[in-house]
Design a protein around this motif. Structure first.
Motif, PDB file in Angstrom:
ATOM      1  N   THR A  45       0.919  -0.727   0.059  1.00 34.60           N
ATOM      2  CA  THR A  45       0.115  -0.420  -0.094  1.00 34.60           C
ATOM      3  C   THR A  45       0.541   0.777  -0.133  1.00 34.60           C
ATOM      4  O   THR A  45       0.903   2.164  -1.013  1.00 34.60           O
ATOM      5  CB  THR A  45      -0.618   0.048   1.056  1.00 34.60           C
ATOM      6  OG1 THR A  45      -1.509  -1.421   1.398  1.00 34.60           O
ATOM      7  CG2 THR A  45      -1.735   1.138   1.622  1.00 34.60           C
ATOM      8  N   GLN A  85      -7.716   0.534  -0.814  1.00 34.21           N
ATOM      9  CA  GLN A  85      -7.343  -1.132  -0.286  1.00 34.21           C
ATOM     10  C   GLN A  85      -8.534  -1.528   0.092  1.00 34.21           C
ATOM     11  O   GLN A  85      -9.534  -1.794   0.765  1.00 34.21           O
ATOM     12  CB  GLN A  85      -6.681  -1.442   0.428  1.00 34.21           C
ATOM     13  CG  GLN A  85      -6.416  -2.678   1.589  1.00 34.21           C
ATOM     14  CD  GLN A  85      -5.320  -3.005   1.927  1.00 34.21           C
ATOM     15  OE1 GLN A  85      -4.140  -1.944   1.770  1.00 34.21           O
ATOM     16  NE2 GLN A  85      -5.011  -3.629   3.499  1.00 34.21           N
ATOM     17  N   ASP A 159      -5.492  -2.093  -4.722  1.00 37.70           N
ATOM     18  CA  ASP A 159      -5.092  -2.176  -4.123  1.00 37.70           C
ATOM     19  C   ASP A 159      -5.877  -3.925  -3.112  1.00 37.70           C
ATOM     20  O   ASP A 159      -6.739  -3.294  -2.511  1.00 37.70           O
ATOM     21  CB  ASP A 159      -4.695  -1.189  -3.132  1.00 37.70           C
ATOM     22  CG  ASP A 159      -3.738  -1.528  -1.771  1.00 37.70           C
ATOM     23  OD1 ASP A 159      -3.579  -2.666  -1.850  1.00 37.70           O
ATOM     24  OD2 ASP A 159      -3.166  -0.479  -1.678  1.00 37.70           O
ATOM     25  N   GLU A 160      -5.387  -4.980  -3.104  1.00 35.07           N
ATOM     26  CA  GLU A 160      -6.302  -5.791  -2.978  1.00 35.07           C
ATOM     27  C   GLU A 160      -7.259  -5.898  -2.935  1.00 35.07           C
ATOM     28  O   GLU A 160      -8.583  -5.579  -2.016  1.00 35.07           O
ATOM     29  CB  GLU A 160      -5.526  -5.720  -1.226  1.00 35.07           C
ATOM     30  CG  GLU A 160      -4.086  -5.950  -0.986  1.00 35.07           C
ATOM     31  CD  GLU A 160      -4.191  -6.643   0.121  1.00 35.07           C
ATOM     32  OE1 GLU A 160      -4.732  -7.223   1.193  1.00 35.07           O
ATOM     33  OE2 GLU A 160      -2.632  -6.808   1.692  1.00 35.07           O
TER      34      GLU A 160
HETATM   35 MG   LIG Z   1      -1.857  -2.828   2.057  1.00 30.19          MG
END
Ligand SMILES: [Mg+2]
Ligand SMILES: Nc1ncnc2c1ncn2[C@@H]1O[C@H](COP(=O)(O)OP(=O)(O)O)[C@@H](O)[C@H]1O
Lengths: 312, 253
Positions: A45, A85, A159-160
């Motif tokens: 991140t 995320q 992000d994820e």
């Molecule tokens: Mg992260």
């Protein structure tokens, strides 16, 4: 062709001195899908936030299509879309308005056909007039993607995208990434699920402790680890591999209770069918059959472990 | 200049306001009406006149200022604190915009809302008292400048605040006392000399005085001083905002 994203010796120390990125260098080509694989706290991140302008780099440089993210931030940022995320959305706003807002914020004039297209492709068109708070978690994530795509970026950070979502949604997300690939959007996604990297990425980068440990084509990575094992558990113990099976890459395991067969998953034929029929022709009875694979996970674990040993 | 970004933020923020337009207006209009009843009717019946202006009319500029200042601050501080709180600020930080554009969007919207409410209160007060506006252009100028500078100030508070309590703290502990002691309901000349001197350190005195001058042509301090004070306050806030974005204080690590 020059890389669309070029990261050179990027470092980030947070206030308090913790160095979350320890000199990351990475070139990403236009149109590719790269998965950054790493455990929690690896710096994934932080890397994305630094590139996108949410945190400031301590040193090093990043260019997007040749535009420096600091000195030429307007051009650089207008080429980037970011799906964070954590879900962060205005609860009372309507779906279509937040997407229009994002487009305007990134300097693009209002264009309803583009917004409609994005919403349709993300199956959000029917929900366009809903308030965000009325949507399910998966739908909210789609809204985040729609917002990130609203200004037609050439590079997308995810992000994820599938952290904490159910299996079905994960498949959906993979389909969305496939669509992006077809559109030629360069996609950088982070994940700590190895299957995810395997399923959708062209290249895989392993990141841990603020460093990139390895970047490799997924295919060659898989080829390296494409070996699979078939354990044929028997009802009777053997002293040696029967004569009739000598032609196979077979050995005995488990004190002679198991025949262990190694094969290449990527080969034209694995030879499993023939092996099994030869096994029963040899008069052996099967108790169970198990396959095992050395996966990205194995490589990943060993890389991360080596890295930890190296630093501690 | 990314005008598209500025107008996007502005429109988005105003939409939030108009979504809750009833609540946004009911509270200031109601409390202003109460002020008229309490101060105008009850106390006003004993004070009669201040410098030749009926007391009911005299408090109108102060009431408008009181509301406009608190509204500007709360609108702007909430406007930027909320994205910080729910996390949507990531989008602002990653957008191809600079600090001036963010400020113009958020502060512009907050000031517009406050201006809107200020005008509603002016209209409300026509129902209670008879007022003429001596210098309409100056009146609008003072009103707009006050909205903008206090919205800037509120923006800073919103960036500084780390919790909803802190968001309320500065308005409650500093702004409200300064505004109440700034001559909203009285003329500074009605105070004992010591308090007159102390009042001169209160920046709000200059704003209310100037604004009142625009209505009735009478003021506690020279109009030029008032204009200078509000311009200085605006410049100070702008400088602070510029510094915030340059250093990334509380927003960009
Ligand atoms: Mg992260
Ligand atoms: N704002 C911050 N201040 C200080 N340390 C941080 C901050 N954000 C992240 N970190 C630290 O930096 C490291 C990397 O975090 P992060 O980039 O979020 O990892 P990942 O996304 O790979 O899980 C972690 O050790 C985390 O604790």
């Amino acid at each position: 062709m020059p890389p669309i994203l070029s990261i050179k010796d990027l470092r980030k120390a947070y206030d308090g001195g913790f160095e979350a990125l320890k000199g990351v260098s990475l070139d990403i080509n236009e149109g590719e899908i790269i998965a950054l694989l790493g455990p929690n706290g690896a710096g994934k991140t932080t890397l994305i936030s630094t590139i996108c302008g949410i945190t400031r780099p301590t040193s090093g440089s990043v260019t997007v299509a040749g535009h420096d993210i600091l000195t030429d931030y307007r051009q650089a940022r207008s080429l980037i879309g970011l799906v964070p995320q954590d879900i962060a959305l205005e609860p009372f706003e309507r779906v279509i308005n937040t997407v229009r807002f994002s487009r305007g914020l990134f300097g693009k004039g209002r264009k309803d056909t583009v917004v409609e297209d994005i919403l349709r492709r993300l199956s959000l068109w029917d929900k366009r007039d809903n308030q965000i708070r009325e949507l399910s978690g998966g739908m909210k994530r789609r809204v985040l993607i729609a917002k990130a795509l609203a200004h037609e970026p050439r590079v997308l950070f995810l992000d994820e995208p599938t952290a904490g979502v159910d299996v079905e949604l994960r498949k959906d997300m993979w389909d969305i990434v496939d669509q992006l690939r077809a559109d030629g959007v360069t996609t950088i996604l982070t994940t700590h699920y190895i299957e995810e990297a395997e399923a959708i990425a062209d290249r895989v980068g392993v990141i841990s402790g603020g460093e990139i440990l390895l970047v490799e084509d997924k295919d060659s990575l898989m080829a390296r680890m494409g070996k699979k094992q078939l354990d044929v558990q028997l009802t009777a113990q053997l002293d040696e591999v029967p004569e009739s099976l000598a032609a196979y890459d077979v050995s005995l395991g488990d004190d002679g209770w198991t025949l262990v067969y190694s094969y290449d998953t990527r080969a034209e034929r694995t030879g499993i069918t023939k092996l099994l029929s030869d096994v029963s022709a040899a008069g052996l009875q099967l108790r169970d059959v198990v396959t095992r694979q050395s996966s990205l996970e194995d490589i990943f674990v060993s890389l991360v472990q080596k890295d930890r040993e190296g630093t501690s | 200049m990314n005008w598209s970004a500025i107008s996007s933020i502005y429109v988005f923020e105003l939409a939030r306001f108009f979504r809750t337009i009833a609540q946004s207006l009911v509270s200031p209009v109601l409390s202003t009406s109460l002020y008229f009843v309490v101060f105008g009717a009850a106390i006003g019946s004993r004070i009669e006149e201040v410098d030749g202006v009926s007391y009911g009319a005299f408090i109108v500029p102060g009431l408008i200022m009181l509301t406009v200042m608190t509204q500007s601050i709360s609108n702007a501080s909430f406007g930027i604190y909320f994205p910080k709180f729910i996390g949507t600020i990531y989008e602002l930080l990653s957008a191809p915009i600079n600090f001036l554009e963010i400020v113009m969007g958020y502060v512009g919207a907050a000031a517009t809302k406050a201006l809107f409410i200020g005008i509603i209160i002016l209209i409300t007060s026509f129902f209670f008292v008879e007022i003429q506006i001596a210098h309409p252009v100056a009146m609008v100028l003072f009103l707009v400048l006050t909205c903008v500078s206090f919205a800037l100030f509120g923006f800073i508070i919103g960036i500084w605040a780390g919790s909803f309590e802190q968001l309320q703290l500065v308005p409650l502990l500093i702004v409200t006392p300064l505004v109440f002691l700034g001559g909203s309901f009285y003329s500074i000349s009605m105070l004992p000399p010591v308090w007159q001197t102390i009042s001169m350190f209160n920046p709000v005195v200059y704003l209310i005085s100037g604004f009142r001058w625009a209505f009735f042509g009478l003021s506690d301090v020279p109009v030029a001083t008032s204009l200078f004070a509000i311009a200085g306050f605006t410049a100070l806030c702008l400088g602070a905002v510029w510094w915030i974005f340059k250093t990334g204080w509380r927003i960009r690590q």
